[in-house]
Design an enzyme around this catalytic site. Structure first.
Site, PDB file in Angstrom:
ATOM      1  N   ASP A  85      42.835  41.985  41.300  1.00  0.00           N
ATOM      2  CA  ASP A  85      42.771  40.636  41.837  1.00  0.00           C
ATOM      3  C   ASP A  85      44.183  40.306  42.339  1.00  0.00           C
ATOM      4  O   ASP A  85      45.152  40.996  42.016  1.00  0.00           O
ATOM      5  CB  ASP A  85      42.290  39.640  40.773  1.00  0.00           C
ATOM      6  CG  ASP A  85      41.803  38.341  41.407  1.00  0.00           C
ATOM      7  OD1 ASP A  85      42.064  38.125  42.611  1.00  0.00           O
ATOM      8  OD2 ASP A  85      41.166  37.530  40.707  1.00  0.00           O
TER       9      ASP A  85
HETATM   10  C1  BGC Z   1      40.459  35.276  43.307  1.00  0.00           C
HETATM   11  C2  BGC Z   1      39.539  36.360  43.816  1.00  0.00           C
HETATM   12  C3  BGC Z   1      39.645  36.435  45.317  1.00  0.00           C
HETATM   13  C4  BGC Z   1      41.085  36.690  45.688  1.00  0.00           C
HETATM   14  C5  BGC Z   1      41.303  36.830  47.176  1.00  0.00           C
HETATM   15  C6  BGC Z   1      41.876  35.432  43.826  1.00  0.00           C
HETATM   16  O1  BGC Z   1      42.648  34.330  43.508  1.00  0.00           O
HETATM   17  O2  BGC Z   1      40.474  35.288  41.899  1.00  0.00           O
HETATM   18  O3  BGC Z   1      38.221  36.100  43.422  1.00  0.00           O
HETATM   19  O4  BGC Z   1      38.782  37.421  45.803  1.00  0.00           O
HETATM   20  O5  BGC Z   1      41.880  35.618  45.231  1.00  0.00           O
HETATM   21  O6  BGC Z   1      41.216  35.624  47.828  1.00  0.00           O
END
Ligand code: BGC
Length: 746
Positions: A259
């Site tokens: 993530d």
């Molecule tokens: C989120 C993810 C997301 C990623 C990209 C993160 O802050 O937890 O679910 O896919 O950002 O935007």
């Protein structure tokens, strides 16, 4: 000397020529890995920023010299999230806002989930992206988690099966899915640092199980490791999680990405089997190079991860030179959203059959801001930029029910004021947009309400709740789990004034997550849980209220009386309460109905609950042994006088063994097609002996004790309609690795 120089030049030139000719294909991954320098491989492992698709979340580095394109990764679970406008470009790039995860799961309809996945995948591909960062499938451990609207259920079988269907759909469109967030990212406050301390049993049975089902059944191209720590290390640095379990036990062959974090221990991440670092930071490239040079990382580990990225690249539209058109069929997708949103809606109450509305209802007084600014989805990376959101007021108007104009004008005035205030306070904050945010509520006096009761045939009171990534939901206050005093007063007053004139009150809940219902649900005549059902919100609500669609959604999570009723609430790190650095899962497997049903604790609406405008009967089920376990069949008949669909849930009560088990555990479910009055359908349910098993921490094994399993068919966990028996003559045992132990006594 000259000869040497000549030789070196020749070597370099021939290498360049070779590299120029070497273009990635399915057969030459080894050769490519040999030809790439350590620096290039390190860069492959670290994401890069991109400017091909504005608003996409990230990208994998491209290497044109090897025919490796840069693949684009974009959110998210309710549809593709990209910027709808681009500098210097007069075109718009709106995408479809599909029903949020909790709504889609409430349909219990795997075909629908697959269709929605396919439409989301199609938009991903047509807007030039390669992976949709979805579905989000963390377990609803507690209703306060800020992202529950994106997630699916408190139950791993519902989560796993619906997620598998979404992945199948997305990938049928030729792009990849990313199941996320692996694992136990069941809270938002302190999500980047919190240590989730969970027993091996709860981990395997509750938090990992849904991922296991989805990964085994749908083989997603990618998995996203979560932000949090788990029993000590970050999940992203956890070899036991990402290699011993995911690759060795579950045989997952795809790519794992982090993530979106700041640099952590990059060497540990690579070693753990975290192939791609997102969004990617320059220093991570150097950390990998240094790691190999100083022996902390082996080149084999780098090659292993790089290979998985290359194998991923080979599947992408970018690699295949797909010519995207930026013009997916938004109209067709909107039509699917209208159906999908309505399929997920749950009818919680319908006293004296007040719904569907009779054709005499022509005028409604609409209370609650979300009646006029309805919410299609939530906030954060799970948000979407659609070209429209149909508000409830407009959906009703389209169905021939107009609203009282003076009340509408009053709300419009209040909303104009709020818009102006927000414009001043928050500047151009992109999230402050109708369709996602909750406008404030205000109070009307008794006289004003009485005058509405005089004018309108009915009152529709919408309770709205916005929720967002990045923070958990408060219990009280605006957007809290509980209703505010103002909301309760208004609701009671509206009910009193309308009932005094013999007129009905319908509550519509426009929230992707659970809210309090116990202390007001007796007041209105009917309650429709509409969730955040996507951009056609108003149409879907009107379809259900008028009976064009017979509701068939059922709750994929328990609706408790009080948030404190969840055993996890004591340990859920609320900002104003517990220690935010760790979250002790003292409740173990007592999550959701597994606790409430076993402890026989009263809830407001149980897991699996939902009403219909018709009724169904279940036949006596038949259970037959199969090679893996058993197959149960039963006949469902529509015994009412409207067409409709029924979700049948199959729970199992295990024989007494060494482990304490929940009274009932969901093992399978099925949904009928639309049955006309009098029509029947045979449903079948397959369960393996492994699917029946519980996890014994002490022996590191899954076990299904021998004995009689009572197989129960319910319209909810508290409404069991038919039973049969399955006799397991010999215990089923599956030994696994002793991994992921809690680093603290629970
Ligand atoms: C989120 C993810 C997301 C990623 C990209 C993160 O802050 O937890 O679910 O896919 O950002 O935007």
């Amino acid at each position: 000397m000259n000869k040497l120089l000549l030789g070196a030049v020749f070597f370099m030139v021939s290498n360049v020529i070779c590299a120029q000719q070497l273009r990635l294909n399915e057969k030459n991954v080894d050769q490519i890995l040999k030809a790439m320098t350590l620096e290039e491989k390190a860069q492959l492992l670290v994401g890069v920023s991109q400017n091909l698709v504005n608003g996409a979340a990230g990208a994998v580095a491209g290497f044109p010299q090897f025919g490796i394109p840069s693949a684009i990764l974009a959110d998210g679970p309710a549809g593709l999230r990209i910027d709808w406008k681009r500098d210097g470009d007069r075109n718009s790039y709106y995408t479809t806002a599909f029903p949020v995860g909790s709504c889609l799961a409430a349909s219990w309809d795997v075909d629908l989930a697959r269709q929605v996945g396919a439409a989301m995948g199609n938009e991903t591909k047509e807007f030039g992206c390669d992976v949709l960062l979805a579905p989000g499938m963390n377990i609803h451990r507690n209703p306060l988690c800020g992202r529950n609207f994106e997630y699916l259920s408190e139950d791993p079988v519902v989560s796993g099966k619906i997620a598998a269907a979404i992945v199948h759909g997305i990938q049928s469109s030729g792009v990849g899915a990313s199941v996320k967030h692996f694992v136990v990212n069941s809270q938002e406050d302190a999500r980047q640092s919190v240590n989730e301390i969970v027993s091996q049993r709860a981990l395997r049975e509750i938090y990992l199980k849904g991922f296991e089902i989805a990964i085994r059944e749908s083989n997603p191209w990618t998995v996203m490791s979560s932000y949090n720590r788990l029993n000590g290390p970050f999940t992203q640095e956890n070899y036991e999680l990402l290699t011993t379990l995911l690759r060795d036990e579950w045989k997952y062959k795809g790519m794992v990405m982090t993530d979106w974090t700041d640099p952590r221990n990059t060497v540990a991440q690579v070693h753990a089997g975290n192939d791609l670092m997102e969004p990617g930071h320059k220093e991570q490239v150097q950390q990998i190079i240094d790691g190999v040079k100083n022996g902390k990382l082996s080149i084999e580990e780098v090659n292993r991860n790089a290979r998985r990225i290359l194998e991923f690249i080979l599947k992408t539209p970018k690699y295949h030179g797909y010519k995207f058109n930026n013009k997916p069929n938004l109209k067709a997708h909107a039509a699917l959203v209208r159906i999908g949103g309505a399929e997920g809606m749950v009818l919680l109450k319908n006293e004296n059959g007040v719904l569907p509305l009779s054709s005499n209802v022509k005028t409604a007084a609409l209370f609650g801001s979300a009646s006029y600014y309805s919410m299609s989805c939530g906030l954060g990376s799970g948000t979407v930029n659609p070209d429209h959101v149909v508000n409830i007021v407009d959906g009703l108007a389209d169905a021939g029910i107009s609203c009282t104009k003076d009340l509408q004008e009053l709300y419009a005035e209040m909303h104009r004021f709020e818009d102006a205030r927000h414009a001043m306070e928050r500047g151009d904050d992109y999230d402050w947009k109708p369709g996602r945010v909750q406008y404030s509520e205000f109070e009307l006096g008794d006289n004003a309400i009485r005058s509405q009761a005089n004018k309108a045939d009915i009152a529709i009171f919408t309770l709205g709740r916005e929720a967002t990534e990045g923070s958990d939901r408060p219990v009280t206050g605006n957007n809290g789990f509980n209703l505010t005093d103002l909301e309760i007063r208004m609701l009671k007053n509206v009910c009193r004034e309308f009932h005094a004139l013999g007129k009905k009150v319908i509550v519509v809940i426009n929230s992707g997550s659970v809210i309090q219902t116990a202390n007001w649900k007796d007041e209105p005549d009917a309650i429709l849980l509409a969730w955040q059902p996507g951009e056609e919100c108003g149409y879907s609500v009107a379809d259900v209220l008028t009976g064009k669609v017979n509701p068939s959604g059922k709750l994929p999570m328990t609706w408790v009386e009080d948030v404190k009723d969840h055993p996890s609430t004591k340990n859920f790190p609320m900002k104003d309460g517990c220690n935010l650095s760790e979250s002790l899962h003292k409740e173990g497997i007592d999550v959701g109905y597994r606790y409430f049903n076993t402890a026989q604790k009263q809830v407001s609406y149980p897991f699996g609950y939902g009403l219909s405008y018709t009724s169904f009967s279940y036949s006596k089920p038949v259970v037959k042994k199969t090679k893996e376990g058993f197959r149960a069949t039963l006949v469902v008949s529509n015994t009412g006088n409207r067409s409709g669909r029924e979700v049948v849930q199959m729970y199992v009560s295990a024989p007494k063994g060494n482990l304490k088990k929940p009274a009932n555990e969901l093992k399978a479910f099925a949904k009928t097609k639309t049955l006309n009055p009098g029509e029947k359908q045979v449903l079948s349910f397959d369960v393996s002996n492994y699917g029946l098993a519980s996890f014994d921490d002490a022996l590191d094994q899954w076990i299904s004790d021998k004995g009689i399993y009572v197989v129960k068919f319910g319209a909810s966990v508290e409404d069991i309609r038919a039973e049969a028996k399955y006799n397991l003559k010999k215990a089923f045992v599956k030994k696994v690795n002793d991994i992921l132990k809690p680093n603290k006594v629970l």
